[in-house]
Design a protein around this motif. Sequence first.
Motif: not given
Length: 383
Positions: A19-27, A40-46
């Motif tokens: 959970k902590e890493l999830y919120y950190q990366l989302r921010d 890179l042409g990568y789709q980012v899923i959040v």
Amino acid sequence: MNAFEMLLNRRWILKSREKELYYQLRDELGGIKKFLTEKLGYQVIVNPYLIKVEKMPAEAKPWMGIQEFQDRIQYVFLCLILSFLEDKEAEEQFVLSELTEYIQAQYREEQIDWTSYAFRRHLIRVMKFCVSCGMIEVDDGSEENFAKNERGEVLYENTGASRYFMKNFTRNIMEYTRPEDFAEDEWIDVNTDRGIARRQRVYRKLLMNLGVYRTGEADEDFAYIKNYRNLIAGELEELMDCEVQVHRNSAFLILGESGGLGRCFPEEKTLSDIALLCNALIQEKVKTGYWEILADECIRVSEEEFRGVTEECRKRYGSGFIKTYREMTSGDFYQEVKAYLESVELIEARGKQVVIWPAAGKIAGQYPWDYKPGDGNSGGDKI
């Protein structure tokens, strides 16, 4: 490891597990999402469940398979499990026998007989992979019960993450008839702008390949690297500790001490040490004029000649290897080292010829100055 490296290194980040890493990366995602999508042409899923970057290579390589899998049928089982989970809601439970009945009904190439230990071991390997990825959780029981007896049960829970395991394709993949169709699908949306496709290929090659090599005078991708080397280097160096080195016919992304991007070379394993020692012997042969570097910066030798390098490496430094490699037969040692060198893209076997890529000239290793052949206490296990 920074956010950019974390997103490229991991399949996904599950909120339920980290959970902590999830919120950190989302921010922190806002600062790197533009690079991921444009360069890179990568789709980012959040979404409320996970963060995932849809990572696709510029070109498929043998080492890009699932390392835990050892047989083709394990990939088939994985696809059938994903299909099975499609009809399950998140947090919905199911028992293993429900899945095994589904696989038996759907698999058409041969009859799956779960009384066969081999089939059960294949499925157990795939189920453990699914658990490690976070697509399912074990609520009760153990796969080892199923290993002992086909009636052994395990209670699982679907997490819902399996729906994001496969990337979205622009066409119906049932229409594909060859592996190249999947690669072509990746660029279908940018075919109207060849410049965008080329830029995305270049960045992917630099990030995913040990080296990028010019294939000819008309190689557009390598020309892009040569023309925009400063821009590329500046952007990548802002994102992580690295250096882009461009030569006449090759380009490399060299990671710094704090850089960490997936599988890197050298690794913390004996085979990697052996590869470094082989590179040193290869460089010796070039310096003495015994082997010649060709115009494309590659070296081409017979398989017999290359096997001689591994034999020389073993003869000179074998006493410093771990017991496994000291006691291998000559043939097994060669095959093991050759397979590893191919997996890290230092060489390529072409029939009875071996192509040694320029990366072999970039890095080499040697034992400490006080190493003495035959002295197991000389510190010969370090390079």
